[in-house]
Design an enzyme around this catalytic site. Structure first.
Site, PDB file in Angstrom:
ATOM      1  N   ASP A 119       0.866  -1.177   0.000  1.00 37.61           N
ATOM      2  CA  ASP A 119       0.000   0.000   0.000  1.00 37.61           C
ATOM      3  C   ASP A 119       0.900   1.223   0.000  1.00 37.61           C
ATOM      4  O   ASP A 119       1.458   1.570   1.034  1.00 37.61           O
ATOM      5  CB  ASP A 119      -0.905  -0.035   1.236  1.00 37.61           C
ATOM      6  CG  ASP A 119      -1.730   1.224   1.420  1.00 37.61           C
ATOM      7  OD1 ASP A 119      -1.909   1.974   0.452  1.00 37.61           O
ATOM      8  OD2 ASP A 119      -2.180   1.457   2.563  1.00 37.61           O
ATOM      9  N   GLU A 124      -0.619  10.711   0.856  1.00 35.18           N
ATOM     10  CA  GLU A 124      -1.911  10.044   1.010  1.00 35.18           C
ATOM     11  C   GLU A 124      -2.118   9.482   2.411  1.00 35.18           C
ATOM     12  O   GLU A 124      -3.224   9.558   2.966  1.00 35.18           O
ATOM     13  CB  GLU A 124      -2.037   8.925  -0.026  1.00 35.18           C
ATOM     14  CG  GLU A 124      -3.448   8.379  -0.200  1.00 35.18           C
ATOM     15  CD  GLU A 124      -3.819   7.274   0.782  1.00 35.18           C
ATOM     16  OE1 GLU A 124      -5.005   6.920   0.844  1.00 35.18           O
ATOM     17  OE2 GLU A 124      -2.916   6.750   1.476  1.00 35.18           O
ATOM     18  N   GLU A 125      -1.079   8.901   2.997  1.00 35.35           N
ATOM     19  CA  GLU A 125      -1.235   8.246   4.292  1.00 35.35           C
ATOM     20  C   GLU A 125      -1.577   9.222   5.419  1.00 35.35           C
ATOM     21  O   GLU A 125      -2.021   8.805   6.486  1.00 35.35           O
ATOM     22  CB  GLU A 125       0.029   7.457   4.660  1.00 35.35           C
ATOM     23  CG  GLU A 125       0.325   6.269   3.762  1.00 35.35           C
ATOM     24  CD  GLU A 125      -0.696   5.145   3.879  1.00 35.35           C
ATOM     25  OE1 GLU A 125      -1.629   5.262   4.699  1.00 35.35           O
ATOM     26  OE2 GLU A 125      -0.566   4.166   3.133  1.00 35.35           O
ATOM     27  N   HIS A 129      -1.497  -2.286   6.180  1.00 35.06           N
ATOM     28  CA  HIS A 129      -0.808  -1.497   7.205  1.00 35.06           C
ATOM     29  C   HIS A 129      -0.096  -2.390   8.214  1.00 35.06           C
ATOM     30  O   HIS A 129       0.126  -1.999   9.362  1.00 35.06           O
ATOM     31  CB  HIS A 129      -1.787  -0.536   7.908  1.00 35.06           C
ATOM     32  CG  HIS A 129      -2.153   0.635   7.054  1.00 35.06           C
ATOM     33  ND1 HIS A 129      -2.670   1.803   7.559  1.00 35.06           N
ATOM     34  CD2 HIS A 129      -2.047   0.824   5.716  1.00 35.06           C
ATOM     35  CE1 HIS A 129      -2.888   2.657   6.565  1.00 35.06           C
ATOM     36  NE2 HIS A 129      -2.509   2.063   5.437  1.00 35.06           N
TER      37      HIS A 129
END
Length: 351
Positions: A188, A222-223, A323
């Protein structure tokens, strides 16, 4: 002529990306690498003020354009405190649980460019000393970095150049199995990024003309919630977040298909565009699943919140144990790549 897909090239790109540390806020090196990959393929790139990289391929219709984004920033940590023992207290970057990082090797990136190795551990790790080694809360109060340096005090650690605000990256541990699995931290969203970079290069190499201009937008925040929410070209009418599919109890997504998200924590994605993606899969025989990701947000939802008037959708390869210690399969990567190619060659959604 169909746009070719090179799985091996994509996986090689993925390995390069996951082995380049890039926790959100510390992405200059990986963005330079991304820009280099695109430019080597013959594409011009531009960098936004926030550090994202955008490349554009013009299509027959340059008035109504598309944007596809993938993000290359990852989870990580930052030094919160240099403890009297010389060990480091951390603060999280991105949303994860400390148990997902406990026991991982890591690198501290100092302001002067040094890379100092260590291990993320509970303070109460030694079972021969701490009765609560297994039950103590996995929290920022108990998690620390044990440095691979001879330090006995905060002063010793600071002499190494380590200070509050230094970034900490987690080892990815990339591995590919003979059975087709690819496992690593940071799939991710580096799996999707690799596929998107490979697509851009393949279009350029093939000379295939797209029906609409497409912007390839590699974001780097983004995170932490605000990647892809600025610098969207003004003629963009469709915005695709190419990001991971979430797998778990109650989910339909798996590691062998492309996952199309109909709704996440931000609300439903654009109905017409989402159905268009599903119809492309049915038409071309692309294995796919429709799903809802309950605790999820994307660059596309961030763009909508920022006020952009676009149709937005989200799809990508299914990623197990997001994650944490993530895994996918080459079948999912291939399905996601096929849908990408079908999408960029398809007409716009009019409803």
């Amino acid at each position: 002529m169909a746009i070719p897909f090179e799985l091996e090239h994509s996986i090689d790109l993925l390995e390069q990306l996951v082995n380049t540390p890039s926790p959100s806020g510390y992405t200059a090196e990986v963005m330079q690498k991304v820009a280099g990959i695109l430019e080597e393929a013959g594409l011009e790139t531009r960098k936004t003020n926030k550090g994202a990289v955008i490349a554009t391929i013009k299509g027959q219709d340059d008035d109504r354009q598309r944007l596809i984004t993938a993000h290359v920033d990852t989870l990580g940590a930052i030094v919160k405190e240099v403890k009297p023992s010389g060990r480091l207290k951390l603060d999280k970057i991105g949303g994860f649980n400390w148990n997902a990082a406990e026991g991982e090797y890591c690198t501290v990136h100092t302001a002067d460019g040094r890379k100092i190795r260590g291990t993320i551990l509970m303070h109460q790790t030694t079972v021969h000393v701490y009765r609560d080694a297994g039950t103590a809360e996995r929290s920022s109060d108990n998690i620390e970095v044990r440095l691979d340096e001879k330090v006995f005090s905060a002063e010793d650690t600071r002499k190494l150049g380590i200070e509050v605000g230094d970034f900490v990256s987690f080892d990815p541990r990339f591995e590919r199995s003979d059975s087709g699995f690819v496992k690593s931290r940071h799939l991710d969203d580096k799996a999707s990024t690799a596929l998107l970079l490979e697509l851009a290069a393949s279009i350029r190499k093939s000379g295939e003309e797209l029906p609409h201009t497409v912007h390839f937008y590699i974001s780097n925040n983004e995170e932490i919630g605000f990647g892809g929410n600025a610098s969207v070209p003004e003629k963009t009418v469709e915005y695709i977040a190419f990001d991971m599919g979430a797998i778990g109890d109650g989910q339909s997504s798996d590691e062998y298909t492309v996952s199309i998200c109909v709704k996440d924590s931000s609300g439903p994605y654009h109905y017409g565009l989402t159905r268009h993606l599903a119809e492309l899969c049915k038409k071309d025989g692309i294995p796919h699943k429709l799903d809802i990701y309950p605790y999820y947000g994307s660059d596309a939802s961030a763009a909508i919140r920022a006020g952009y008037d676009v149709k937005h959708a989200l799809f990508g390869p299914g990623i197990e144990s997001s994650h944490a210690l993530e895994r996918t399969h080459t079948e999912s990567l291939e399905a996601a790549a096929r849908l990408l190619r079908a999408y960029v060659m398809s007409p716009l959604v009019e409803e």
